[in-house]
Motif scaffolding. Structure first.
Motif, PDB file in Angstrom:
ATOM      1  N   PHE A 105      12.729  13.524 -32.112  1.00 28.24           N
ATOM      2  CA  PHE A 105      12.770  12.090 -32.346  1.00 28.24           C
ATOM      3  C   PHE A 105      14.087  11.520 -31.809  1.00 28.24           C
ATOM      4  O   PHE A 105      14.255  10.328 -31.666  1.00 28.24           O
ATOM      5  CB  PHE A 105      12.551  11.760 -33.828  1.00 28.24           C
ATOM      6  CG  PHE A 105      11.094  11.753 -34.208  1.00 28.24           C
ATOM      7  CD1 PHE A 105      10.429  10.565 -34.421  1.00 28.24           C
ATOM      8  CD2 PHE A 105      10.383  12.937 -34.325  1.00 28.24           C
ATOM      9  CE1 PHE A 105       9.080  10.543 -34.756  1.00 28.24           C
ATOM     10  CE2 PHE A 105       9.040  12.914 -34.647  1.00 28.24           C
ATOM     11  CZ  PHE A 105       8.390  11.730 -34.865  1.00 28.24           C
ATOM     12  N   ARG A 124       8.631  15.621 -25.548  1.00 24.61           N
ATOM     13  CA  ARG A 124       8.385  14.443 -26.378  1.00 24.61           C
ATOM     14  C   ARG A 124       7.907  14.874 -27.759  1.00 24.61           C
ATOM     15  O   ARG A 124       7.316  15.945 -27.897  1.00 24.61           O
ATOM     16  CB  ARG A 124       7.327  13.559 -25.710  1.00 24.61           C
ATOM     17  CG  ARG A 124       7.860  12.849 -24.473  1.00 24.61           C
ATOM     18  CD  ARG A 124       6.817  11.966 -23.860  1.00 24.61           C
ATOM     19  NE  ARG A 124       5.647  12.732 -23.439  1.00 24.61           N
ATOM     20  CZ  ARG A 124       4.537  12.175 -22.998  1.00 24.61           C
ATOM     21  NH1 ARG A 124       4.418  10.879 -22.962  1.00 24.61           N
ATOM     22  NH2 ARG A 124       3.522  12.928 -22.611  1.00 24.61           N
ATOM     23  N   ALA A 176       5.432  14.099 -29.760  1.00 24.59           N
ATOM     24  CA  ALA A 176       4.022  14.442 -29.961  1.00 24.59           C
ATOM     25  C   ALA A 176       3.719  15.806 -29.343  1.00 24.59           C
ATOM     26  O   ALA A 176       2.903  16.579 -29.857  1.00 24.59           O
ATOM     27  CB  ALA A 176       3.130  13.363 -29.345  1.00 24.59           C
ATOM     28  N   ALA A 203       4.889  18.630 -31.583  1.00 21.74           N
ATOM     29  CA  ALA A 203       3.924  18.817 -32.670  1.00 21.74           C
ATOM     30  C   ALA A 203       2.741  19.652 -32.186  1.00 21.74           C
ATOM     31  O   ALA A 203       2.205  20.481 -32.915  1.00 21.74           O
ATOM     32  CB  ALA A 203       3.449  17.462 -33.184  1.00 21.74           C
ATOM     33  N   ARG A 240       6.854  18.235 -38.434  1.00 27.30           N
ATOM     34  CA  ARG A 240       7.877  17.769 -39.355  1.00 27.30           C
ATOM     35  C   ARG A 240       7.309  16.885 -40.465  1.00 27.30           C
ATOM     36  O   ARG A 240       6.233  16.320 -40.350  1.00 27.30           O
ATOM     37  CB  ARG A 240       8.930  16.962 -38.606  1.00 27.30           C
ATOM     38  CG  ARG A 240       8.441  15.595 -38.163  1.00 27.30           C
ATOM     39  CD  ARG A 240       9.570  14.718 -37.689  1.00 27.30           C
ATOM     40  NE  ARG A 240      10.456  14.369 -38.795  1.00 27.30           N
ATOM     41  CZ  ARG A 240      11.566  13.650 -38.665  1.00 27.30           C
ATOM     42  NH1 ARG A 240      11.942  13.234 -37.475  1.00 27.30           N
ATOM     43  NH2 ARG A 240      12.305  13.358 -39.704  1.00 27.30           N
TER      44      ARG A 240
END
Lengths: 256, 325
Positions: A54, A73, A75, A78, A84
């Motif tokens: 982030f 990035r 996304a 993830a 997170r």
């Protein structure tokens, strides 16, 4: 394969002249619960945001499972299985608890750009979503609006949604913040349970929780690593006592 | 400080989330009322109203379900209107092809303007869409194809599919009603699709959606293009109905008016913007004797409605009865 799930090398973050995180090299051993503690303003949350992308680090590199994610990035991180949570409980407030979990399960389809299909096909995830809600003790809350659930339940819901992604590594940002005693114990047990076969890194102020469930503790002050080790080692370290605990005994520092 | 029942979990306090079936009923009810409407009002007026209502619904798709407040939606409505008018008049295309051309043109404009604006957040997004719309307005003012202040006039309505003569206002109205219902149902489908679910999740909590692995900009851009395309469908149809395309269609006041319609009717409701559009148009119509004061009265009503029923007409009803409309 190295023994570490997540490694950082000299990570630094500067905000126009202010160094929030300074040359932090962390190694999170796979399948452990690792805590990041430190006084307010020590750079824990900044560090956390760097790890989940982030924020971009000013210098240094971050590797997750051997892969360089320094410029990835959020996304995409993830999607690699590094998921997170947030300090402020992150749910979709107008969704039901079931839908909160289902939107996470929906990620299994890959992208959902099919605007011409009925959302009825998402019902295929209902049974798994119910299982996950059951796992975190929320079966009675299935149809409740997430925004109207009590705080501790929201956190449990957030964990259920996170588990729906079947992440290999969880990053929890102050999972106990603002909770009552009953909730703290329940969520601590839950974290301990979901950490089976997973790696967990958590920022936490509550030292009794940290001492109970965490294997390794890293202490940050003023953006730098001050000490690292298990609870006995860290709490015996005089500079930690001075910087973080002050005159308080570790046992006395219950709430953050 | 927290409200906890550790031993026996309290039963959920709220009713289950509203189901989408009531929305379909609302659309069906609306379709019936609109089918009978020519008995009570001029079909030509109604057809124009339906175009604006569809425009409001398209706008609502973006702001109500995607949480993106565009302040330049007239650029899609207006440019589609010009394109359809030009296609029908200069190229001599039949109405269905002219409408299609306008719609696709607006979709392409949506693709380009979405690429420029979607990464900006909040008010910056609104300002960039407004700036782009002003750009389109000045192109419309200067371009030789749009005829400046005059606009494109005397657009032939033609025959739909070479069969249905649109010069009859009643026939025209039912064709427009069919287009309107197609548009409204498309929006219903989009909102209640796997895509719509993600879109609503982004509106609810964008950072959480990112942390679940959704590339939110791509979803927002897709919603922007879909909304632009449907706004284009409304504008293109309007060109055939009114037989003209004018600067008013691309003017920023049209962008403002569509916001007004959506807010008065109910943002994020399926049929609210339709009611909003009819309320605003009825007001402009019946209050026209007050001349310039219409704007003042309209402004006052807007202030009152935002202060007293923030969810809009339909939004308040839906909330009162715990249903989705």
């Amino acid at each position: 394969m190295s023994a570490y799930a997540l490694e950082t090398d000299g990570v630094t973050k500067e905000f126009s002249g202010f160094t929030a995180v300074n040359d932090v090299s962390l190694r999170i051993r796979r399948h452990t619960i690792h805590a990041l503690i430190g006084p307010n303003g020590a750079g824990k949350t900044t560090c956390f945001n760097l790890l989940t992308k982030f924020l971009e680090p000013t210098r240094g590199s971050i590797r997750y499972e051997g892969r360089d994610i320094t410029r990835s990035r959020p996304a995409d991180v993830a999607r690699l299985g590094l998921v997170r949570s947030f300090q402020i409980s992150a749910v979709f407030p107008n969704f039901s608890a079931l839908d909160n979990v289902r939107i996470a399960l929906q990620r299994k389809r890959g992208d959902s750009f099919d605007f011409w299909r009925s959302d009825k096909l998402l019902r295929q995830y209902d049974s798994r979503a119910r299982e996950l809600l059951d796992e975190v003790g929320l079966s009675a809350w299935t149809d409740a609006k997430a925004g109207e659930m009590p705080y501790g339940r929201k956190r449990a819901l957030e964990i259920a949604a996170t588990l729906a992604l079947d992440p290999q590594m969880l990053l929890l940002d102050e999972p106990m913040a603002g909770m009552g005693h009953e909730d703290i114990d329940r969520i601590a047990d839950l974290i301990k349970r979901v950490a089976e076969g997973r790696t967990v890194l958590m920022v936490e102020h509550n030292l009794s929780v940290v001492s109970r469930i965490c294997d390794v503790i890293t202490v940050l002050t003023r953006g730098k690593v001050l000490a690292e080790g298990d609870y006995a080692v860290v709490s015996a370290n005089p500079s930690v006592q001075e910087a973080y605990l002050g005159s308080e005994s570790p046992e006395g520092a219950g709430h953050g | 400080m927290t409200d906890i029942a550790p031993h026996a979990p309290a039963p959920p306090a709220s009713a289950p989330a509203a189901k989408s079936s009531t929305e379909l009923l609302a659309i069906a009810g609306l379709a019936l009322v609109l089918a009978a409407a020519p008995l009570a009002a001029y079909p030509f007026f109604l057809a124009q109203a339906l175009c604006l209502a569809l425009f409001a619904c398209a706008f609502n798709l973006l702001v109500g379900y995607g949480g993106l407040l565009s302040f330049g939606h007239a650029m899609f409505y207006g440019s589609a209107s010009y394109l359809a008018a030009h296609a029908a008049k200069v190229w001599g295309l039949p109405p269905e092809a002219a409408i299609l051309a306008g719609t696709l043109g607006a979709g392409l404009l949506g693709l380009a303007s979405g690429a420029l604006s979607i990464r900006s957040q909040g008010i910056y997004f609104s300002m960039i869409t407004l700036a782009l719309a002003q750009l389109v307005y000045f192109i419309a003012l200067q371009s030789p194809y749009t005829h400046g202040e005059d606009g494109v006039q005397a657009v032939p309505r033609g025959k739909l599919f070479g069969l249905i003569d649109l010069s009859n206002d009643v026939t025209l109205y039912y064709v427009v009603l069919a287009i309107f219902l197609f548009g409204l149902f498309s929006i219903y489908r989009i909102v209640h699709s796997p895509f719509g679910t993600v879109l609503k999740a982004i509106r609810e909590n964008e950072t959480r959606a990112i942390s679940l692995g959704y590339r939110v900009d791509q979803y927002k851009r897709a919603a922007f293009v879909l909304s632009a395309t449907l706004a284009g469908l409304a504008g293109a149809t309007k060109a055939i109905v009114a037989q003209s395309a004018t600067l008013t269609d691309v003017h920023w006041t049209t962008s403002g008016e569509v916001i007004l319609m959506t807010l008065v009717g109910g943002m994020g409701t399926m049929v609210g913007p339709v009611f909003g559009a009819f309320v605003i148009l009825a007001m402009q119509n019946y209050l026209s004797t007050f001349g310039q004061w219409v704007m003042v009265i309209q402004g006052a009503i807007f202030v009152v409605s935002v202060l007293s029923f923030r969810r809009g007409l339909i939004g308040e009803i839906a909330n009162r009865f715990k249903i989705s409309l």
